[in-house]
Design a protein around this motif. Structure first.
Motif, PDB file in Angstrom:
ATOM      1  N   PHE A   1     -45.342  15.508 -38.841  1.00  0.00           N
ATOM      2  CA  PHE A   1     -46.549  16.330 -38.897  1.00  0.00           C
ATOM      3  C   PHE A   1     -47.414  16.108 -37.658  1.00  0.00           C
ATOM      4  CE2 PHE A   1     -45.470  16.720 -43.382  1.00  0.00           C
ATOM      5  CZ  PHE A   1     -45.860  18.026 -43.659  1.00  0.00           C
ATOM      6  N   ALA A   2     -47.478  14.861 -37.189  1.00  0.00           N
ATOM      7  CA  ALA A   2     -48.281  14.575 -36.000  1.00  0.00           C
ATOM      8  C   ALA A   2     -47.697  15.238 -34.759  1.00  0.00           C
ATOM      9  CB  ALA A   2     -48.375  13.059 -35.793  1.00  0.00           C
ATOM     10  N   VAL A   3     -46.383  15.178 -34.606  1.00  0.00           N
ATOM     11  CA  VAL A   3     -45.736  15.797 -33.444  1.00  0.00           C
ATOM     12  C   VAL A   3     -45.929  17.305 -33.449  1.00  0.00           C
ATOM     13  CG1 VAL A   3     -43.487  16.238 -32.379  1.00  0.00           C
ATOM     14  CG2 VAL A   3     -44.045  13.955 -33.174  1.00  0.00           C
ATOM     15  N   THR A   4     -45.867  17.919 -34.634  1.00  0.00           N
ATOM     16  CA  THR A   4     -46.021  19.371 -34.720  1.00  0.00           C
ATOM     17  C   THR A   4     -47.398  19.820 -34.240  1.00  0.00           C
ATOM     18  OG1 THR A   4     -44.521  19.374 -36.619  1.00  0.00           O
ATOM     19  CG2 THR A   4     -45.830  21.348 -36.268  1.00  0.00           C
ATOM     20  N   GLY A   5     -48.422  19.038 -34.498  1.00  0.00           N
ATOM     21  CA  GLY A   5     -49.770  19.432 -34.115  1.00  0.00           C
ATOM     22  C   GLY A   5     -50.242  18.900 -32.776  1.00  0.00           C
ATOM     23  N   MET A   6     -49.562  17.924 -32.204  1.00  0.00           N
ATOM     24  CA  MET A   6     -50.008  17.321 -30.948  1.00  0.00           C
ATOM     25  C   MET A   6     -49.819  18.282 -29.776  1.00  0.00           C
ATOM     26  SD  MET A   6     -48.613  13.403 -31.258  1.00  0.00           S
ATOM     27  CE  MET A   6     -49.045  13.030 -29.550  1.00  0.00           C
ATOM     28  N   PRO A   7     -50.776  18.298 -28.824  1.00  0.00           N
ATOM     29  CA  PRO A   7     -50.614  19.154 -27.635  1.00  0.00           C
ATOM     30  C   PRO A   7     -49.862  18.472 -26.487  1.00  0.00           C
ATOM     31  CG  PRO A   7     -52.816  18.230 -27.660  1.00  0.00           C
ATOM     32  CD  PRO A   7     -52.130  17.725 -28.899  1.00  0.00           C
ATOM     33  N   GLN A   8     -49.543  17.200 -26.616  1.00  0.00           N
ATOM     34  CA  GLN A   8     -48.926  16.469 -25.504  1.00  0.00           C
ATOM     35  C   GLN A   8     -47.406  16.620 -25.482  1.00  0.00           C
ATOM     36  OE1 GLN A   8     -51.096  15.140 -27.661  1.00  0.00           O
ATOM     37  NE2 GLN A   8     -52.583  13.830 -26.652  1.00  0.00           N
ATOM     38  N   TRP A   9     -46.928  17.851 -25.485  1.00  0.00           N
ATOM     39  CA  TRP A   9     -45.498  18.069 -25.322  1.00  0.00           C
ATOM     40  C   TRP A   9     -45.142  18.093 -23.834  1.00  0.00           C
ATOM     41  CZ3 TRP A   9     -41.487  19.747 -28.944  1.00  0.00           C
ATOM     42  CH2 TRP A   9     -41.852  19.545 -30.282  1.00  0.00           C
TER      43      TRP A   9
ATOM     44  N   TRP B   1     -34.548  19.861 -26.782  1.00  0.00           N
ATOM     45  CA  TRP B   1     -34.533  21.100 -26.025  1.00  0.00           C
ATOM     46  C   TRP B   1     -35.684  21.144 -25.026  1.00  0.00           C
ATOM     47  CZ3 TRP B   1     -34.374  26.611 -28.668  1.00  0.00           C
ATOM     48  CH2 TRP B   1     -34.159  27.580 -27.669  1.00  0.00           C
ATOM     49  N   VAL B   2     -36.894  20.835 -25.485  1.00  0.00           N
ATOM     50  CA  VAL B   2     -38.058  20.838 -24.600  1.00  0.00           C
ATOM     51  C   VAL B   2     -37.917  19.764 -23.525  1.00  0.00           C
ATOM     52  CG1 VAL B   2     -40.550  20.482 -24.501  1.00  0.00           C
ATOM     53  CG2 VAL B   2     -39.561  21.817 -26.364  1.00  0.00           C
ATOM     54  N   ALA B   3     -37.421  18.594 -23.891  1.00  0.00           N
ATOM     55  CA  ALA B   3     -37.241  17.528 -22.905  1.00  0.00           C
ATOM     56  C   ALA B   3     -36.245  17.942 -21.829  1.00  0.00           C
ATOM     57  CB  ALA B   3     -36.771  16.251 -23.598  1.00  0.00           C
ATOM     58  N   ASN B   4     -35.160  18.575 -22.227  1.00  0.00           N
ATOM     59  CA  ASN B   4     -34.174  19.036 -21.251  1.00  0.00           C
ATOM     60  C   ASN B   4     -34.758  20.107 -20.340  1.00  0.00           C
ATOM     61  OD1 ASN B   4     -31.302  19.307 -20.279  1.00  0.00           O
ATOM     62  ND2 ASN B   4     -31.594  21.367 -21.091  1.00  0.00           N
ATOM     63  N   SER B   5     -35.588  21.000 -20.888  1.00  0.00           N
ATOM     64  CA  SER B   5     -36.222  22.026 -20.069  1.00  0.00           C
ATOM     65  C   SER B   5     -37.189  21.420 -19.055  1.00  0.00           C
ATOM     66  CB  SER B   5     -36.958  23.022 -20.976  1.00  0.00           C
ATOM     67  OG  SER B   5     -37.639  23.986 -20.223  1.00  0.00           O
ATOM     68  N   ILE B   6     -37.945  20.414 -19.489  1.00  0.00           N
ATOM     69  CA  ILE B   6     -38.887  19.757 -18.571  1.00  0.00           C
ATOM     70  C   ILE B   6     -38.151  19.050 -17.438  1.00  0.00           C
ATOM     71  CG2 ILE B   6     -40.609  17.920 -18.403  1.00  0.00           C
ATOM     72  CD1 ILE B   6     -41.455  18.593 -21.254  1.00  0.00           C
TER      73      ILE B   6
ATOM     74  N   ARG C   1     -43.820  19.709 -14.906  1.00  0.00           N
ATOM     75  CA  ARG C   1     -44.402  18.906 -15.980  1.00  0.00           C
ATOM     76  C   ARG C   1     -43.562  17.663 -16.225  1.00  0.00           C
ATOM     77  NH1 ARG C   1     -47.860  21.749 -14.690  1.00  0.00           N
ATOM     78  NH2 ARG C   1     -49.008  23.323 -15.919  1.00  0.00           N
ATOM     79  N   GLU C   2     -44.158  16.713 -16.920  1.00  0.00           N
ATOM     80  CA  GLU C   2     -43.470  15.486 -17.329  1.00  0.00           C
ATOM     81  C   GLU C   2     -43.404  15.423 -18.852  1.00  0.00           C
ATOM     82  OE1 GLU C   2     -45.420  12.156 -15.637  1.00  0.00           O
ATOM     83  OE2 GLU C   2     -44.649  12.516 -13.607  1.00  0.00           O
ATOM     84  N   LEU C   3     -42.579  14.496 -19.341  1.00  0.00           N
ATOM     85  CA  LEU C   3     -42.436  14.330 -20.788  1.00  0.00           C
ATOM     86  C   LEU C   3     -43.719  13.773 -21.382  1.00  0.00           C
ATOM     87  CD1 LEU C   3     -38.868  12.714 -20.897  1.00  0.00           C
ATOM     88  CD2 LEU C   3     -39.466  15.129 -21.041  1.00  0.00           C
ATOM     89  N   GLY C   4     -44.211  14.434 -22.425  1.00  0.00           N
ATOM     90  CA  GLY C   4     -45.440  13.991 -23.065  1.00  0.00           C
ATOM     91  C   GLY C   4     -45.195  12.993 -24.183  1.00  0.00           C
ATOM     92  N   GLU C   5     -46.286  12.448 -24.693  1.00  0.00           N
ATOM     93  CA  GLU C   5     -46.186  11.446 -25.753  1.00  0.00           C
ATOM     94  C   GLU C   5     -45.606  12.025 -27.037  1.00  0.00           C
ATOM     95  OE1 GLU C   5     -48.771  12.092 -23.967  1.00  0.00           O
ATOM     96  OE2 GLU C   5     -49.499  10.265 -22.969  1.00  0.00           O
ATOM     97  N   ALA C   6     -45.815  13.323 -27.256  1.00  0.00           N
ATOM     98  CA  ALA C   6     -45.311  13.937 -28.488  1.00  0.00           C
ATOM     99  C   ALA C   6     -43.785  13.898 -28.548  1.00  0.00           C
ATOM    100  CB  ALA C   6     -45.801  15.386 -28.586  1.00  0.00           C
ATOM    101  N   LEU C   7     -43.116  14.005 -27.404  1.00  0.00           N
ATOM    102  CA  LEU C   7     -41.653  13.977 -27.401  1.00  0.00           C
ATOM    103  C   LEU C   7     -41.125  12.602 -27.794  1.00  0.00           C
ATOM    104  CD1 LEU C   7     -40.936  16.052 -24.156  1.00  0.00           C
ATOM    105  CD2 LEU C   7     -40.982  16.825 -26.529  1.00  0.00           C
ATOM    106  N   TYR C   8     -41.743  11.547 -27.267  1.00  0.00           N
ATOM    107  CA  TYR C   8     -41.311  10.194 -27.629  1.00  0.00           C
ATOM    108  C   TYR C   8     -41.579   9.921 -29.109  1.00  0.00           C
ATOM    109  CZ  TYR C   8     -41.109   9.502 -22.576  1.00  0.00           C
ATOM    110  OH  TYR C   8     -40.800   9.613 -21.234  1.00  0.00           O
TER     111      TYR C   8
END
Length: 224
Positions: free
Chosen positions: A22-30, A139-144, A159-166
């Motif tokens: 739930f936190a990852v879904t709402g976080m903007p740090q992708w 998918w998003v990590a590979n695109s970044i 862009r770089e990998l955000g905290e939401a991905l980790y």
């Protein structure tokens, strides 16, 4: 005793995975702005998430704006919206089913066999939700990473990998681990149940004595 500890451990790990999802879904740090080469504007940080993008400046509060249109997003973020919502629903459903299947909970007309099937269902739902969450995060990590090493892309747009991905990777691993624990618990219950059914039944000594006495009296009555 071991089965109860496994269930509690699986429920705790699954709960952590649900909260993380739930936190990852709402976080903007992708996606986070990258400070490389000529991009030396370090006093401004840009965050891009599934629902909004935010700009954080030094000594100024963070400002966020919801995306005006879904079509304005990249294909990976568009697909990630639906997949993360599906993963959130599946993880919450798995958590509720796991609570119902716990040994300490009692439902009307519930048997141990039915509880085993409920626990197995919860384990499969946990594994499915973890797999669904891994797809958009990877998918998003590979695109970044692809855009970062692409020389055609402008430096300001990299862009770089955000905290939401980790956090998403960690939450997905917790969900899969919880599912594996519940599936192993169900298999352990099946082995225990089959062992109990295969154990021969031994009658007490006084029961055998009464049985023999009854047989002898019956045989005597036939000869009379």
């Amino acid at each position: 005793m071991v089965g109860g500890a496994l269930q509690i451990a699986g429920l705790l790990i699954g709960g952590i995975g649900v909260i993380g999802t739930f936190a990852v879904t709402g976080m903007p740090q992708w996606r986070v702005s990258a400070f490389i080469e000529n991009n030396i504007i370090v006093f401004e940080t840009i965050w891009e998430g599934l629902w909004m993008h935010c700009i954080r400046q030094v000594n100024i509060r963070m400002q966020c704006k919801v995306y005006d249109s879904v079509l304005a997003l990249s294909p990976d973020l568009q697909a990630s919206r639906g997949l993360m919502c599906a993963g959130s629903v599946l993880s919450f459903l798995a958590f509720m089913v796991a609570i119902i299947g716990m040994k300490c909970t009692r439902c009307a007309q519930s048997s141990w066999q039915a509880k085993g099937y409920i626990v197995l269902t919860a384990g499969l739902l946990f594994v499915l939700s973890g797999a669904v969450e891994l797809i958009p995060v990877c998918w998003v990590a590979n695109s970044i990473i692809s855009d970062f090493y692409n020389p055609v892309v402008n430096v300001a747009q990299k862009r770089e990998l955000g905290e939401a991905l980790y956090l998403g990777w960690g939450a997905a691993l917790c969900l899969i681990a919880a599912g594996a624990i519940f599936c192993c618990f169900c298999r352990h219950c099946e082995k225990t149940r089959s062992y109990e059914y295969s154990t021969p039944t031994h009658y007490p000594a006084h029961s055998q004595h009464l049985h023999r006495k009854t047989e002898n009296s019956y045989s005597k009555s036939q000869y009379v």
